[in-house]
Enzyme design. Structure first.
Site, PDB file in Angstrom:
ATOM      1  NE  ARG A  81      23.091  13.361  20.679  1.00 54.50           N
ATOM      2  CZ  ARG A  81      23.488  13.496  21.550  1.00 54.50           C
ATOM      3  NH1 ARG A  81      24.937  13.115  21.836  1.00 54.50           N
ATOM      4  NH2 ARG A  81      22.808  13.449  22.816  1.00 54.50           N
ATOM      5  CB  THR A  82      20.281  12.984  14.217  1.00 55.76           C
ATOM      6  OG1 THR A  82      20.822  12.085  14.928  1.00 55.76           O
ATOM      7  CG2 THR A  82      20.200  12.816  12.629  1.00 55.76           C
ATOM      8  CE  LYS A 127      -3.147  21.594  12.155  1.00 54.85           C
ATOM      9  NZ  LYS A 127      -3.341  22.922  11.124  1.00 54.85           N
ATOM     10  NE  ARG A 137      16.166  10.459  14.075  1.00 54.48           N
ATOM     11  CZ  ARG A 137      17.065  10.612  15.165  1.00 54.48           C
ATOM     12  NH1 ARG A 137      16.676  10.880  16.409  1.00 54.48           N
ATOM     13  NH2 ARG A 137      18.052  10.055  15.198  1.00 54.48           N
ATOM     14  CG  HIS A 151      20.562   6.617  12.627  1.00 57.00           C
ATOM     15  ND1 HIS A 151      20.758   7.770  11.892  1.00 57.00           N
ATOM     16  CD2 HIS A 151      20.681   7.334  13.926  1.00 57.00           C
ATOM     17  CE1 HIS A 151      20.970   8.908  12.476  1.00 57.00           C
ATOM     18  NE2 HIS A 151      21.008   8.653  13.741  1.00 57.00           N
TER      19      HIS A 151
END
Lengths: 323, 184
Positions: A65-66, A93, A115, A143
């Site tokens: 959702r974010t 990587k 995020r 957040h």
């Protein structure tokens, strides 16, 4: 004509956390979000404010959702969006966050929405790049857009159009230790004048939180009848490493919001959840889908709040360049 | 700063605008709406709506449609657009206080088109200041300063401002010598 006072001007190039914002900043971004609510109700759900800008979503942790909310927010401002997630990219990587950020920026990006599972990642990234950085959740730290949309929802639900939350008591219930949502809510709510009670089992509610100016309670039942808002956090099984509580059922028995518990709260108590819900654990289904729940409003408000944030940080960038 | 119209004159000018709009309204059977541009056009629209029989009244905030968003230093404050009706197939009277460059009208038109497809958009302004930078022409003007013979001797950088209650302490029209123009 009397000289008008210098108009308020949004000063932040990045949005890293609500701890860094003043009460005035928070009210301004929420006030701006009110102007964006209407955009989503039109037949053409788009405004040209960020036309020609590029927003990169850099998500090193799962999110539905974010990420989709930020993508939609950027598209509704007419910005272009590129999506980069940790899995299946060079990030997995072994490239450092700093290198990833600088490489993305070299493509001509105006803002990175980040995020990351580590606390402080967004701050690190903001120091490495020249574009704006919006924190979409970093580890257990903050957040901020979730905090903003929760506060926006509370204020609208309780008719506080000026975003002054004096005399409102908000309980944040659940795993406080691991919750960035709890931290962002706490910082923002206290700045706007609300009373905050953090509720959870002692293993997930460090006493040091009291130093921030909130109350602590180890019993949901003790605070039920005096709170105006119940923000029920998700039990984050992915972050719980040790045995924080004996069993999920025991947690639900003590801290789950059941219809029986809801009946003992104020009749118009606002029930919130940042999602995704563990139905039957934090929230009973009847409560989550009941009349007190504003969970879906949180989602739609999130879009308006994120539009406001992207709009404001991209303007502050120009200002920083001019100074 | 000098005053070029007092409250009584402003009231007369609004009456003139209303009369002119009324003549066009009587010619059609379409629904009519009046939409004011923030932050004085909305007040003007309310005054006009009080004198005329409008089916719908709305407010437009054009901040997100400005053509200078990437040039000015800060992001201007976003306010709400409140048009709680479908403008499709309507006769829409767009109202602003002062018409100068035409850029805010351009932004307002784009914003209106994103909200629907009106049958016709009319432009009503209290003052035409002159100094157009876009090919935009008002349908209704109460106070025309665009002509050189206005006798007011406006310099190109003079700013004309309309004051309306309740936002301002009293109604009036003033000319300010210069200073940064905040709104387009």
């Amino acid at each position: 004509m009397s000289k008008t006072p210098e108009p308020y001007c949004w000063p932040h190039k990045h949005l890293l956390g609500l701890q860094d914002l003043s009460a005035e900043d928070i009210r301004f971004v929420l006030q701006t979000a009110v102007g964006f609510l209407e955009v989503s109700t039109r037949s053409v759900k788009k405004v040209p404010a960020l036309r020609g800008k590029v927003v990169a979503n850099l998500f090193m942790e799962d999110s539905t959702r974010t990420r989709s909310s930020f993508t939609l927010a950027a598209s509704r401002l007419s910005a272009d969006v590129i999506d980069l997630s940790g899995k299946g990219s060079s990030i997995s990587k072994g490239e450092t966050l700093r290198d990833t950020g600088r490489n993305i920026e070299a493509m001509g990006i105006d803002a990175i929405v980040c995020r990351h599972p580590l606390s402080g990642a967004a701050v690190q990234l903001s120091r490495a790049v020249n574009c704006s950085v919006v924190n979409a959740g970093d580890g257990q730290h903050e957040h901020p857009t979730q905090g903003l949309l929760d506060i926006f929802t509370i204020a609208r639900q309780l008719g506080r159009t000026d975003f002054d939350l004096t005399d409102i008591t908000v309980a944040i219930v659940g795993d406080i230790t691991h919750s960035r949502v709890a931290r962002s809510n706490l910082y923002g709510l206290l700045k706007l004048g609300a009373t905050v009670v953090l509720v959870g089992p002692p293993t997930l509610l460090p006493r040091a939180f009291a130093d921030l100016g909130c109350e602590l309670s180890y019993s949901l039942d003790d605070v039920l009848d005096r709170v105006d808002v119940l923000n029920m956090l998700r039990i984050q099984f992915e972050r719980l490493t040790s045995q924080a509580f004996p069993s999920v059922r025991e947690y639900a028995t003590s801290f789950g919001l059941t219809t029986k518990r809801l009946a003992r709260a104020k009749p118009d108590v606002v029930v919130m959840h940042p999602g995704p819900i563990n139905r039957g654990i934090e929230l009973d289904s009847q409560v989550a889908d009941g009349p007190n729940s504003v969970i879906l409003s949180q989602v739609s408000h999130g879009l308006a709040v994120r539009m406001a944030v992207l709009y404001l940080v991209s303007g502050a960038k120009h200002q920083a360049d001019l100074l | 700063m000098r005053q070029i119209a007092d409250a009584q004159r402003v009231s007369m000018l609004i009456d003139q605008l209303a009369d002119a709009i009324k003549r066009d309204m009587s010619g059609t059977t379409d629904p009519w709406a009046i939409v004011g541009i923030r932050s004085r056009g909305d007040l003007l629209a309310q005054r006009l709506a009080g004198r005329l029989n409008f089916d719908h009244i709305g407010v437009l905030d054009i901040t997100l449609y400005r053509d200078d968003l990437s040039e000015i230093g800060m992001q201007p404050t976003v306010r709400t657009t409140e048009i709680p009706f479908a403008i499709d197939r309507m006769q829409v009277v767009l109202v602003d206080d002062v018409l100068m460059t035409g850029r805010s009208v351009r932004a307002a038109l784009q914003s209106l088109m994103d909200l629907g497809r009106p049958r016709r958009v009319w432009l009503a302004v209290l003052v035409d200041r002159g100094g157009r930078e876009l090919p935009i022409r008002p349908d209704y003007v109460a106070f025309d300063l665009a002509q050189d013979d206005s006798g007011l001797g406006l310099a190109p950088d003079n700013r004309v401002e309309v004051m309306l209650q309740p936002t301002d302490p009293e109604d009036g029209i003033v000319v300010c010598s210069s200073g940064p123009q905040v709104s387009i």
